[in-house]
Design a protein around this motif. Structure first.
Motif, PDB file in Angstrom:
ATOM      1  N   PRO A   1      46.211  43.310  49.462  1.00 51.17           N
ATOM      2  CA  PRO A   1      47.390  43.185  48.599  1.00 51.17           C
ATOM      3  C   PRO A   1      47.907  41.753  48.544  1.00 51.17           C
ATOM      4  N   GLY A   2      47.006  40.802  48.395  1.00 55.25           N
ATOM      5  CA  GLY A   2      47.379  39.398  48.368  1.00 55.25           C
ATOM      6  C   GLY A   2      46.175  38.528  48.663  1.00 55.25           C
ATOM      7  N   PRO A   3      46.385  37.219  48.889  1.00 53.93           N
ATOM      8  CA  PRO A   3      45.262  36.306  49.150  1.00 53.93           C
ATOM      9  C   PRO A   3      44.512  36.664  50.436  1.00 53.93           C
ATOM     10  N   GLN A   4      43.239  36.267  50.480  1.00 50.65           N
ATOM     11  CA  GLN A   4      42.409  36.533  51.658  1.00 50.65           C
ATOM     12  C   GLN A   4      41.303  35.483  51.721  1.00 50.65           C
ATOM     13  N   GLN A   5      40.998  35.013  52.930  1.00 51.04           N
ATOM     14  CA  GLN A   5      39.921  34.038  53.089  1.00 51.04           C
ATOM     15  C   GLN A   5      38.896  34.548  54.090  1.00 51.04           C
ATOM     16  N   ILE A   6      37.636  34.159  53.856  1.00 54.18           N
ATOM     17  CA  ILE A   6      36.522  34.620  54.666  1.00 54.18           C
ATOM     18  C   ILE A   6      35.681  33.408  55.028  1.00 54.18           C
ATOM     19  N   ARG A   7      35.552  33.142  56.294  1.00 56.80           N
ATOM     20  CA  ARG A   7      34.732  32.033  56.761  1.00 56.80           C
ATOM     21  C   ARG A   7      33.494  32.611  57.420  1.00 56.80           C
ATOM     22  N   GLY A   8      32.309  32.148  57.012  1.00 63.38           N
ATOM     23  CA  GLY A   8      31.094  32.709  57.577  1.00 63.38           C
ATOM     24  C   GLY A   8      30.022  31.665  57.770  1.00 63.38           C
ATOM     25  N   VAL A   9      29.285  31.793  58.857  1.00 63.17           N
ATOM     26  CA  VAL A   9      28.172  30.902  59.132  1.00 63.17           C
ATOM     27  C   VAL A   9      27.068  31.172  58.115  1.00 63.17           C
ATOM     28  N   ALA A  10      26.178  30.215  57.911  1.00 55.71           N
ATOM     29  CA  ALA A  10      25.077  30.382  56.961  1.00 55.71           C
ATOM     30  C   ALA A  10      24.266  31.631  57.298  1.00 55.71           C
TER      31      ALA A  10
ATOM     32  N   GLU B   1      48.879  34.152  33.296  1.00 50.11           N
ATOM     33  CA  GLU B   1      48.408  35.091  34.314  1.00 50.11           C
ATOM     34  C   GLU B   1      47.406  36.035  33.658  1.00 50.11           C
ATOM     35  N   MET B   2      46.128  35.716  33.794  1.00 44.21           N
ATOM     36  CA  MET B   2      45.059  36.409  33.078  1.00 44.21           C
ATOM     37  C   MET B   2      44.339  37.452  33.922  1.00 44.21           C
ATOM     38  N   TYR B   3      44.448  37.358  35.252  1.00 46.02           N
ATOM     39  CA  TYR B   3      43.618  38.195  36.121  1.00 46.02           C
ATOM     40  C   TYR B   3      44.458  38.900  37.185  1.00 46.02           C
ATOM     41  N   ASP B   4      43.906  40.016  37.661  1.00 47.40           N
ATOM     42  CA  ASP B   4      44.507  40.744  38.783  1.00 47.40           C
ATOM     43  C   ASP B   4      43.851  40.368  40.105  1.00 47.40           C
ATOM     44  N   ALA B   5      42.645  39.837  40.055  1.00 54.16           N
ATOM     45  CA  ALA B   5      41.947  39.377  41.266  1.00 54.16           C
ATOM     46  C   ALA B   5      40.913  38.335  40.853  1.00 54.16           C
TER      47      ALA B   5
ATOM     48  N   ARG C   1      44.378  26.073  42.967  1.00 59.13           N
ATOM     49  CA  ARG C   1      45.728  26.222  42.411  1.00 59.13           C
ATOM     50  C   ARG C   1      45.674  26.771  40.994  1.00 59.13           C
ATOM     51  N   MET C   2      44.682  26.311  40.218  1.00 61.70           N
ATOM     52  CA  MET C   2      44.517  26.856  38.873  1.00 61.70           C
ATOM     53  C   MET C   2      44.253  28.356  38.940  1.00 61.70           C
ATOM     54  N   CYS C   3      43.348  28.772  39.828  1.00 65.27           N
ATOM     55  CA  CYS C   3      43.038  30.193  39.984  1.00 65.27           C
ATOM     56  C   CYS C   3      44.264  30.975  40.437  1.00 65.27           C
ATOM     57  N   TYR C   4      44.996  30.413  41.373  1.00 64.78           N
ATOM     58  CA  TYR C   4      46.182  31.076  41.906  1.00 64.78           C
ATOM     59  C   TYR C   4      47.214  31.310  40.812  1.00 64.78           C
ATOM     60  N   GLU C   5      47.426  30.295  39.988  1.00 64.03           N
ATOM     61  CA  GLU C   5      48.401  30.417  38.904  1.00 64.03           C
ATOM     62  C   GLU C   5      47.929  31.398  37.841  1.00 64.03           C
ATOM     63  N   ALA C   6      46.621  31.566  37.693  1.00 62.05           N
ATOM     64  CA  ALA C   6      46.083  32.469  36.674  1.00 62.05           C
ATOM     65  C   ALA C   6      46.090  33.928  37.120  1.00 62.05           C
TER      66      ALA C   6
ATOM     67  N   PRO D   1      50.058  40.675  43.150  1.00 63.26           N
ATOM     68  CA  PRO D   1      50.414  39.853  44.306  1.00 63.26           C
ATOM     69  C   PRO D   1      49.422  38.733  44.617  1.00 63.26           C
ATOM     70  N   LYS D   2      48.839  38.124  43.601  1.00 56.72           N
ATOM     71  CA  LYS D   2      47.992  36.938  43.771  1.00 56.72           C
ATOM     72  C   LYS D   2      46.785  37.208  44.676  1.00 56.72           C
ATOM     73  N   ARG D   3      45.916  38.098  44.218  1.00 55.17           N
ATOM     74  CA  ARG D   3      44.705  38.414  44.997  1.00 55.17           C
ATOM     75  C   ARG D   3      43.649  37.331  44.768  1.00 55.17           C
ATOM     76  N   LEU D   4      43.812  36.214  45.447  1.00 51.95           N
ATOM     77  CA  LEU D   4      42.821  35.141  45.439  1.00 51.95           C
ATOM     78  C   LEU D   4      42.017  35.269  46.732  1.00 51.95           C
ATOM     79  N   ILE D   5      40.720  35.509  46.603  1.00 51.65           N
ATOM     80  CA  ILE D   5      39.867  35.775  47.762  1.00 51.65           C
ATOM     81  C   ILE D   5      38.737  34.764  47.750  1.00 51.65           C
ATOM     82  N   TRP D   6      38.584  33.995  48.823  1.00 57.70           N
ATOM     83  CA  TRP D   6      37.544  32.978  48.839  1.00 57.70           C
ATOM     84  C   TRP D   6      36.723  33.045  50.124  1.00 57.70           C
ATOM     85  N   ALA D   7      35.424  32.775  49.984  1.00 57.16           N
ATOM     86  CA  ALA D   7      34.490  32.797  51.109  1.00 57.16           C
ATOM     87  C   ALA D   7      33.811  31.448  51.202  1.00 57.16           C
ATOM     88  N   TYR D   8      33.640  30.928  52.408  1.00 55.37           N
ATOM     89  CA  TYR D   8      33.114  29.571  52.548  1.00 55.37           C
ATOM     90  C   TYR D   8      32.423  29.358  53.882  1.00 55.37           C
TER      91      TYR D   8
END
Length: 762
Positions: free
Chosen positions: A251-260, A381-385, A400-405, A409-416
């Motif tokens: 129900p909001g932003p989430q980040q995922i950090r993972g080894v190769a 605001e074009m997207y729900d996630a 920030r562009m993605c977040y504003e779009a 509740p701003k479901r921005l989810i990124w993996a890196y």
């Protein structure tokens, strides 16, 4: 009743309770969550797994809800539970078809029956599980925690075609015993339970393409070793952390950090499919940096979605978009609109790509996104996630562009994986992206949990794709741990090393600059099956070559041997060229990657013509559509930017001697970068190239053992060829480590992730 498997050391008993999403459902109140907590207790004690709001549901059914709770228990079977929070005074007439609730009607019995039938079909539709009903019960349950059995009996309701659990069964009552009584005397064999568990978490989807191979069919070829290993240990099997990430709808932003090799792209694809399936009205974007991933991402999302939906394809509300989008001056109409930045710019009525060309004819994505943010128009605001794969490749303005779009509740989810970025080395953490206010409060705080055990940040440290030997070599060479002139960039904290799967030995301290550091990689965090089938160090080989032609010939001969003698398919072979992107040879650095790639393709095709009567076996990845990486029947040759995100059984890294040079794009400019920063891109290319391997990796370069980077390869190879490899290097000065891998404090440490979560269920 069979003897319980509780306490079995092979049982997956810890935290096998998965909350897909906390949502308010009609007639439930708090009842679903209360029964969910009971199911979770069973998963902590017994050989069992439970799902809260399980994502499967019958296609085109009258019930919009996913099953409230699905429980797979070794001593019970498959249980589907629907929960109701009303009291006895609210119920009028009751039949198998519908219940009168005040002035409304509810249909709990047909709902749970239809859900049970669907989940059962998903389970028993697999050949190995067709006999599951003979060993485990199939039970549909209506849970009524606000009604006692006496109240129900006194109401003289008719017998129903479903199991009902009452207050005394659910509130500090014999929940497990009630289910055991309903199940009767059953016992699911261990192997059947494991296969059922695997089917439930979709761990069989991506591995199903791998052909079975019997032990007597084994030969000593790479092909049979690879197939046998993949069969014995499915490379894409999901572990508990992967499953939690893939199923959660935060129900909001989430980040995922993972080894190769930890499966980030696969799990992000599953997450997109889950969200699209559960919320078909949501507008969802899945975006990434490497265009050659279109094939992989589209195929993976579709496979997961079809599994949820009885074979249906994803709808138009789920968009797979390259982050950038292409300038219509240079791209066909079919491709130009497929970028997230471009879609947002067009929606804002701002001409995309309007910035002056900055570097070699191309503007940066980050500056173009900043252009939208700094315009006098609001980003719509074009997207729900929005899900961002390869997140380490993007600058703050893109986030920030993605977040504003996004709508609340701003479901921005990124993996890196910050080690895989090709131009910098900093984790895309909330603090770095969104900053803090004057009171040091973060605008996006990802510490802790959302309601219902949904983590805001995850760490994935198990690597499945790349064997341990090659992953360790990639980290050592990518960080420069054995570089004569000193480490280029590295972690300087024991806990951070643990987060990517390494152990810093006792007595080692990064606080004392120059002191000896010893690290090793835990075997269980690199469970690739090939490691047990070959001798230590056998998966990584290298060769020194006199010149470019000699290097191309060496690779060509080995590629043909892979196909003729090792029985590998050409699409299981990849050549990755490192080096500057210039289209001319650099006298100071060496041949550019495109020059190398053409030489290698020509050499492979010449050898193939002689050995296989095929003069077009190899191709450069940029030939044809840039959205496609693989071509049937061909060996793919690519630079690291195109190869990133793809993998192969046998990988050749060409141009290794160039890794010793500084940043190819910035070294001769007035960039203001330190010497360490100048080496970051170069070292990360080495890391990315090696970790494309699912099996074997051969490193090629021009020079001899005195060449700087080739000397490093020899040292690293000596270490990984040991039975229990240990890297030894001097602790660098943290103050001098301007290229240090940074870990944001909001990223959870691994031990915290495995800790007790009881408070989040109270």
């Amino acid at each position: 009743m069979s003897e319980s498997k509780s306490g079995d050391t092979t049982s997956p008993i810890a935290l096998d309770f998965y909350v897909i999403e906390r949502v308010d459902k009609r007639f439930r109140g708090d009842s679903q969550w209360e029964v969910g907590k009971l199911s979770r207790q069973l998963t902590q004690q017994d050989w069992a797994v439970a799902y809260y709001n399980y994502p499967f549901r019958p296609a085109r059914n009258e019930f919009d809800n996913s099953p409230d709770i699905v429980l797979l228990h070794a001593d019970i079977g498959l249980v589907v539970i629907t929960c109701r929070g009303y009291g006895i005074d609210e119920i009028g007439r009751v039949t198998n078809e519908d219940w009168e609730i005040n002035d409304e009607y509810d249909r709990p019995v047909p709902e749970v029956q239809e859900q049970l039938a669907h989940v059962q079909s998903q389970l028993t539709g697999v050949a190995d599980l067709m006999n599951f009903p003979q060993h485990g019960a199939l039970i549909g349950v209506v849970a009524l925690p606000e009604i006692t059995r006496e109240e129900w009996d006194n109401s003289n309701y008719p017998d129903l075609n479903v199991e009902i659990l009452f207050e005394e069964d659910l509130k500090n009552g014999p929940f497990k015993e009630a289910l055991l009584d309903a199940a009767g005397n059953v016992s699911i064999p261990d192997q059947m339970f494991k296969k059922a568990r695997k089917r439930m978490n979709q761990g069989d989807l991506l591995s199903a393409e791998r052909d079975p191979i019997r032990e007597e069919q084994l030969s000593h070829t790479r092909s049979s070793q690879y197939r046998a290993a993949a069969r014995g240990f499915e490379l894409h099997e999901q572990d508990k952390v992967q499953e939690q990430i893939g199923l959660h709808v935060p129900p909001g932003p989430q980040q995922i950090r993972g080894v190769a090799g930890s499966g980030k792209t696969t799990i992000m694809a599953k997450k997109a499919a889950v969200m699209h399936y559960k919320r078909e009205d949501w507008k969802i974007a899945f975006t990434f940096n490497t265009r050659s991933l279109y094939q992989t991402i589209g195929k993976t999302i579709t496979e997961f979605y079809r599994d949820f939906s009885n074979g249906e394809d994803p709808g138009p509300n789920l968009e797979i978009l390259h982050a950038w989008g292409k300038n219509p001056k240079y791209t066909s109409e079919n491709e130009q609109s497929r970028g997230l930045y471009r879609k947002i710019a067009v929606e804002m009525n701002i001409e995309p790509y309007r910035l002056r060309h900055e570097i070699r004819g191309f503007p940066s994505l980050n500056s173009s996104c900043a252009d939208l943010i700094n315009s006098n128009k609001e980003i719509p605001e074009m997207y729900d996630a929005i899900l961002i794969d390869e997140a380490q490749d993007f600058g703050p303005a893109f986030y920030r562009m993605c977040y504003e779009a996004l709508r609340e509740p701003k479901r921005l989810i990124w993996a890196y994986d910050e080690a895989q970025t090709l131009n910098k080395l900093s984790a895309p953490s909330p603090k770095l992206i969104f900053g803090e206010d004057d009171a040091k409060h973060r605008s996006v705080d990802l510490s802790g949990f959302y309601e219902g055990q949904v983590r805001k940040s995850f760490v994935m440290r198990q690597s499945y794709r790349t064997p341990r030997d090659i992953l360790m070599a990639a980290h050592a060479l990518g960080m420069g741990l054995y570089r004569d002139e000193g480490v280029v960039h590295t972690l300087t904290d024991k806990t951070d090393w643990d987060s990517i799967g390494y152990t810093v030995h006792d007595g080692c301290s990064f606080a004392e600059t120059g002191s000896e550091i010893q690290i090793s990689r835990n075997r269980e965090l690199s469970p690739h099956p090939l490691q047990s089938r070959v001798d230590p160090g056998e998966l990584l080989t290298y060769s020194f070559n006199e010149d470019l032609s000699d290097e191309a010939q060496t690779i060509a001969e080995n590629v043909i041997q892979d196909i003729v003698d090792e029985d590998l398919d050409p699409t299981q072979i990849m050549v990755v060229c490192v080096g500057p992107k210039d289209y001319t040879d650099s006298p100071s650095i060496g041949p550019a990657r495109n020059v190398r790639a053409k030489r290698i393709v020509n050499a492979i095709n010449t050898h193939a013509d002689q050995k296989l009567n095929n003069d077009s076996l190899a191709r450069i990845a940029t030939e044809g559509s840039r959205d496609e990486f693989w071509k049937e029947g061909h060996v793919t040759v690519a630079g690291t930017d195109r190869a990133k995100g793809n993998e192969a059984a046998s990988v050749y890294v060409a141009g290794a001697e160039q890794i010793a040079f500084s940043n190819w794009e910035e070294a001769h400019s007035e960039s203001g970068l330190t010497w360490r920063e100048n080496y970051v891109q170069v070292r990360n290319e080495a890391f990315v190239a090696l970790t494309r391997s699912e099996g074997w990796c051969h490193i090629c370069g021009i020079g001899d053992s005195s060449s700087p980077f080739l000397k490093e390869i020899v040292k690293v190879d000596d270490v990984i060829s040991q039975e229990n490899p240990v890297f030894v290097f001097d602790a660098p000065s943290p103050k001098e480590m301007t290229g240090e891998i940074t870990i944001d404090e909001t990223v959870p440490k691994y031990e915290v992730h495995q800790g007790d979560l009881t408070e989040y269920f109270d």
